[in-house]
Design an enzyme around this catalytic site. Structure first.
Site, PDB file in Angstrom:
ATOM      1  N   CYS A 130       0.848  -1.182   0.000  1.00  0.00           N
ATOM      2  CA  CYS A 130       0.000   0.000   0.000  1.00  0.00           C
ATOM      3  C   CYS A 130       0.891   1.242   0.000  1.00  0.00           C
ATOM      4  CB  CYS A 130      -0.958   0.074   1.174  1.00  0.00           C
ATOM      5  SG  CYS A 130      -2.194  -1.217   1.181  1.00  0.00           S
ATOM      6  N   ARG A 148       4.350  -0.371  -4.464  1.00  0.00           N
ATOM      7  CA  ARG A 148       4.002  -0.861  -3.125  1.00  0.00           C
ATOM      8  C   ARG A 148       2.681  -1.642  -3.109  1.00  0.00           C
ATOM      9  NH1 ARG A 148       7.059   1.897   0.870  1.00  0.00           N
ATOM     10  NH2 ARG A 148       5.599   1.059   2.382  1.00  0.00           N
ATOM     11  N   TRP A 194      -2.676  -2.887  -1.822  1.00  0.00           N
ATOM     12  CA  TRP A 194      -2.408  -4.317  -1.911  1.00  0.00           C
ATOM     13  C   TRP A 194      -3.375  -4.942  -0.929  1.00  0.00           C
ATOM     14  CZ3 TRP A 194      -0.774  -8.304   1.353  1.00  0.00           C
ATOM     15  CH2 TRP A 194      -0.319  -9.462   0.707  1.00  0.00           C
ATOM     16  N   ASN A 196      -2.623   1.799   5.562  1.00  0.00           N
ATOM     17  CA  ASN A 196      -1.704   0.722   5.196  1.00  0.00           C
ATOM     18  C   ASN A 196      -1.525  -0.120   6.444  1.00  0.00           C
ATOM     19  OD1 ASN A 196       0.344  -0.885   4.192  1.00  0.00           O
ATOM     20  ND2 ASN A 196       1.935   0.652   4.524  1.00  0.00           N
ATOM     21  N   GLY A 197      -1.668  -1.438   6.305  1.00  0.00           N
ATOM     22  CA  GLY A 197      -1.487  -2.313   7.472  1.00  0.00           C
ATOM     23  C   GLY A 197      -2.728  -3.147   7.708  1.00  0.00           C
ATOM     24  N   GLU A 203      17.648 -18.264  -5.253  1.00  0.00           N
ATOM     25  CA  GLU A 203      17.255 -16.941  -5.736  1.00  0.00           C
ATOM     26  C   GLU A 203      16.823 -17.002  -7.208  1.00  0.00           C
ATOM     27  OE1 GLU A 203      16.339 -14.300  -4.654  1.00  0.00           O
ATOM     28  OE2 GLU A 203      16.788 -12.671  -6.014  1.00  0.00           O
ATOM     29  N   LYS A 248      13.104 -15.844  -8.467  1.00  0.00           N
ATOM     30  CA  LYS A 248      12.893 -14.828  -9.510  1.00  0.00           C
ATOM     31  C   LYS A 248      11.968 -15.364 -10.593  1.00  0.00           C
ATOM     32  CE  LYS A 248      14.716 -11.295  -8.015  1.00  0.00           C
ATOM     33  NZ  LYS A 248      14.292 -11.739  -6.736  1.00  0.00           N
ATOM     34  N   GLU A 262       8.283 -15.651  -9.319  1.00  0.00           N
ATOM     35  CA  GLU A 262       7.539 -14.405  -9.117  1.00  0.00           C
ATOM     36  C   GLU A 262       7.331 -13.631 -10.407  1.00  0.00           C
ATOM     37  OE1 GLU A 262       9.326 -11.492  -6.492  1.00  0.00           O
ATOM     38  OE2 GLU A 262      11.323 -12.130  -7.032  1.00  0.00           O
ATOM     39  N   HIS A 309      18.801 -37.326  -2.985  1.00  0.00           N
ATOM     40  CA  HIS A 309      17.977 -37.725  -1.840  1.00  0.00           C
ATOM     41  C   HIS A 309      16.486 -37.550  -2.124  1.00  0.00           C
ATOM     42  CE1 HIS A 309      21.518 -38.270   0.635  1.00  0.00           C
ATOM     43  NE2 HIS A 309      21.969 -37.125   0.159  1.00  0.00           N
ATOM     44  N   LYS A 356       5.910  -4.530  -3.318  1.00  0.00           N
ATOM     45  CA  LYS A 356       7.203  -4.323  -2.693  1.00  0.00           C
ATOM     46  C   LYS A 356       6.955  -3.821  -1.281  1.00  0.00           C
ATOM     47  CE  LYS A 356      11.677  -2.960  -4.297  1.00  0.00           C
ATOM     48  NZ  LYS A 356      12.130  -4.296  -4.711  1.00  0.00           N
TER      49      LYS A 356
HETATM   50  C1  F6R Z   1      11.764 -10.914  -4.197  1.00  0.00           C
HETATM   51  C2  F6R Z   1      11.672  -9.840  -3.218  1.00  0.00           C
HETATM   52  C3  F6R Z   1      11.241 -10.197  -1.846  1.00  0.00           C
HETATM   53  C4  F6R Z   1      11.961  -9.318  -0.812  1.00  0.00           C
HETATM   54  C5  F6R Z   1      11.393  -9.590   0.588  1.00  0.00           C
HETATM   55  C6  F6R Z   1      12.102  -8.777   1.645  1.00  0.00           C
HETATM   56  O1  F6R Z   1      12.232 -10.443  -5.420  1.00  0.00           O
HETATM   57  O2  F6R Z   1      11.907  -8.699  -3.523  1.00  0.00           O
HETATM   58  O3  F6R Z   1      11.418 -11.550  -1.575  1.00  0.00           O
HETATM   59  O4  F6R Z   1      13.326  -9.609  -0.846  1.00  0.00           O
HETATM   60  O5  F6R Z   1      10.021  -9.287   0.594  1.00  0.00           O
HETATM   61  O6  F6R Z   1      12.016  -7.416   1.368  1.00  0.00           O
HETATM   62  P1  F6R Z   1      12.955  -6.374   2.092  1.00  0.00           P
HETATM   63  O7  F6R Z   1      14.346  -6.606   1.617  1.00  0.00           O
HETATM   64  O8  F6R Z   1      12.438  -5.028   1.722  1.00  0.00           O
HETATM   65  O9  F6R Z   1      12.832  -6.659   3.564  1.00  0.00           O
END
Ligand code: F6R
Length: 618
Positions: free
Chosen positions: A2, A27, A76, A102-103, A487, A491, A494, A510, A613
């Site tokens: 948000c 966000r 969000w 937000n929250g 990682e 990627k 997502e 295993h 994000k």
């Molecule tokens: C994946 C991604 C998330 C963040 C996670 C932590 O591409 O961006 O997995 O890494 O939500 O976010 P931060 O680093 O802001 O605590």
């Protein structure tokens, strides 16, 4: 999670708020809305499900009045689906007060029941709407919006950044926060509020972070911060270190494309100024993290979520090797519920790009409450996690806008390496010659990474476009290559919505090797044979095992690795580098692959479905 923006001043706030929302859209992007107090003193709102473009379209169809007081929200969804009705702002019954949030208000059900029993008819399924009704009632009692906030926030449990305007108080926006971010932008004859500085950085670089359990009242010519009981608070002003251009796409097709290209600079900037005479010196960590204290630390726990946790996994190997202290990595959201053993000789290092991730913040708060020392590795100046930690090492990656983290990841590894080298030095575990060689290798990494990005992009793009119909991809690695495999898989999940799994290559036999069938694509991160022939040989054997079962192998290996060439269907070569900088170089091709596969499938690279994000809910 948000995005929130508010403005008071002489300008037309609708355009300004829409521009702020555009910068905050990363966000959350399932719906958006704005509320404006127009020049006639009326409160008007527009809101729409879908991305910000839908709201912009609505404003063209049904323009909103001009006015110098307003707020906006990009959502969000938590409570209630992403519909027009559930989009913020939410209004009081008389339509005179508008709220954005937000929250999560955890006790919303009981508050709602109380309001319904009192005759309130709810118009949405959100938790936020209870705040609108409670604030309106409190306002009727006091006739003062700030006072109404003081009344209501005491009744709310959970996490919130809550902002409101009232028709009877033009030129005033009030906000409150608990466990969710809020930053003030200080202008000349105008002021701003935002979830982060991106909301207003094109207008002012003077910022003040609103602290935990504080209320802020902004007017065009004043800003007043109080605690929840009304006590005055002096905010700490700081200057935003980047300008608005840094958060613009600047001609790149996606923010993520831009941010991958920025990785070498992010890495270099994170290392900049942190060495003296070839040795790492972190001199400003604060009293609770003095050299003396750090020399006596008996255990380190790295807490983080998602990509940041994979940066932690890479760094775990290095910190333990250099500082000779046991290091564990914990997913932040599991940490407190495990009731971990903590004391003042435990150093809990949190890693967070945003510095606002609620899971990570709660882990830090838990660690502090149980006596541990806390250090934050963070990319966002003034964010909550560094402010609630004993010390901070900022990554200087610049603003990361694409939802999928890229440049933050490499800078997090670099910052954690700095911490490991610092600890190795003050604990006497690392001799100066080895330390200097490690620093040299780190300092040389940005240019090597630049070469990897430049040289491999087109090749990987072609590969990704061939593979647009792929349904499953596996990733393998060992040692620091293992978290890189994780990682790579994250990627791909997502961004391209493809089933992807990362494994420690040794784990394959295993169980997971049963997944390998004819044509299964497997990326393998191969360590250099120059550093550990044994490790390298094991990975080459793993490649042979999966090839024997029909896998199509894409190897990311050091250039000239003759043992891999015959077994790789595709080879992405990396320049010669040290063992600890290999993961910094190896991750870029995997990021590019995920981006280009999403592109090939016609997906939104910067705003993948269901994500946002800065995850500010638990
Ligand atoms: C994946 C991604 C998330 C963040 C996670 C932590 O591409 O961006 O997995 O890494 O939500 O976010 P931060 O680093 O802001 O605590």
């Amino acid at each position: 999670m948000c995005g929130i923006v508010a403005y008071v001043g002489p300008r037309d706030s609708a355009d300004l708020i829409m521009a702020g929302l555009k910068r905050l859209e990363y966000r959350g992007y399932d719906s958006a809305g704005i509320a404006i107090l127009d020049r006639e003193g009326r409160l008007d709102t527009r809101k729409r499900a879908g991305k910000l473009g839908a709201l912009a379209e609505e404003l063209v169809q049904h323009p909103i009045g001009d006015g110098g007081t307003g707020l906006g929200h990009t959502r969000w969804a938590t409570h209630g689906g992403p519909t027009d009705r559930n989009a913020h702002p939410h209004l009081s019954e008389d339509g005179r007060l508008a709220v954005i949030h937000n929250g999560i208000i955890e006790n919303f059900a009981e508050l709602k029941a109380e309001l319904v029993a009192d005759g309130v008819v709810f118009r949405s399924e959100t938790d936020t709407e209870v705040a609108a009704h409670l604030l309106a009632r409190a306002y009727r009692r006091s006739g003062d919006l700030t006072e109404a906030f003081r009344d209501v926030v005491r009744r709310l449990r959970g996490a919130f950044t809550l902002l409101a305007v009232h028709q009877d108080e033009p030129g005033v926006v009030v906000g409150a926060r608990r466990n969710s971010p809020l930053v003030i932008g200080l202008g000349e004859g105008e002021n701003f509020l935002g979830s982060d500085v991106a909301a207003f950085v094109e207008h002012t670089k003077r910022a003040v972070a609103v602290g935990q359990d504080e209320i802020v009242t902004i007017r065009p010519d004043s800003v007043e911060i109080t605690d929840f009981s009304g006590g005055h608070v002096d905010g700490d002003e700081y200057e935003v270190a980047w300008d608005a251009k840094a958060a613009e796409k600047g001609g790149w097709p996606w923010f993520m494309t831009k941010e991958i290209h920025e990785e070498p600079d992010a890495l270099a900037n994170t290392l900049l100024g942190r060495t003296r005479d070839g040795l790492v010196v972190l001199s400003d960590l604060g009293d609770r993290l003095s050299d003396e204290v750090l020399a006596g630390i008996e255990r380190i726990v790295l807490v983080a979520a998602g990509t940041a946790s994979y940066a932690a996994e890479v760094a775990r190997y290095a910190i333990e090797a250099w500082a000779r202290v046991p290091v564990a990595v914990e997913l932040a959201h599991e940490f407190q519920f495990r009731e971990p053993l903590l004391d003042e000789r435990t150093l809990v290092i949190s890693i967070s790009q945003s510095g606002e991730t609620m899971d990570t913040l709660v882990a830090v708060q838990h660690a502090r409450a149980h006596g541990a020392r806390t250090l934050s590795v963070c990319n966002t100046q003034g964010a909550t996690i560094p402010r609630e930690s004993d010390g901070v090492v900022y990554t200087h990656a610049g603003p990361e806008v694409a939802v999928a983290s890229t440049k933050a990841f490499v800078s997090q590894i670099a910052a954690l390496y700095l911490v490991g080298l610092h600890l190795g030095r003050i604990r006497g575990a690392l001799d100066d010659a080895t330390h200097r060689a490690l620093v040299d290798d780190l300092l040389a990494a940005p240019e090597k990474l630049r070469a990897v990005i430049q040289d491999s992009w087109t090749r990987i793009e072609t590969l990704a476009h061939w593979m647009a119909d792929t349904h499953s991809v596996l990733f393998l690695g060992r040692h620091v290559g293992f978290p890189i495999a994780l990682e790579g898989a994250l990627k791909l999940k997502e961004l391209a919505y493809i089933h992807a799994e990362g494994f420690a290559a040794g784990e394959l036999k295993h169980g997971p090797i049963a997944l390998v069938d004819h044509g299964q694509v497997v990326f393998v991160v191969v360590p250099s044979p120059r550093h550990s022939a044994a490790l390298h040989a094991k990975v080459v054997s793993n490649i042979q095992e999966i090839r024997a079962r029909g896998a199509r192998v894409i190897a990311i290996a050091e250039q000239g690795d003759a043992a891999v060439i015959p077994f790789a269907d595709e080879l992405i070569p990396l320049p010669l580098t040290g063992p600890w900088t290999e993961p910094l170089l190896a991750v870029a091709p995997l990021q590019i692959f995920a981006l280009e596969l999403a592109n090939a499938k016609g997906l939104d690279v910067d705003q993948p479905r269901n994500l946002a994000k800065s995850v500010t809910v638990e």
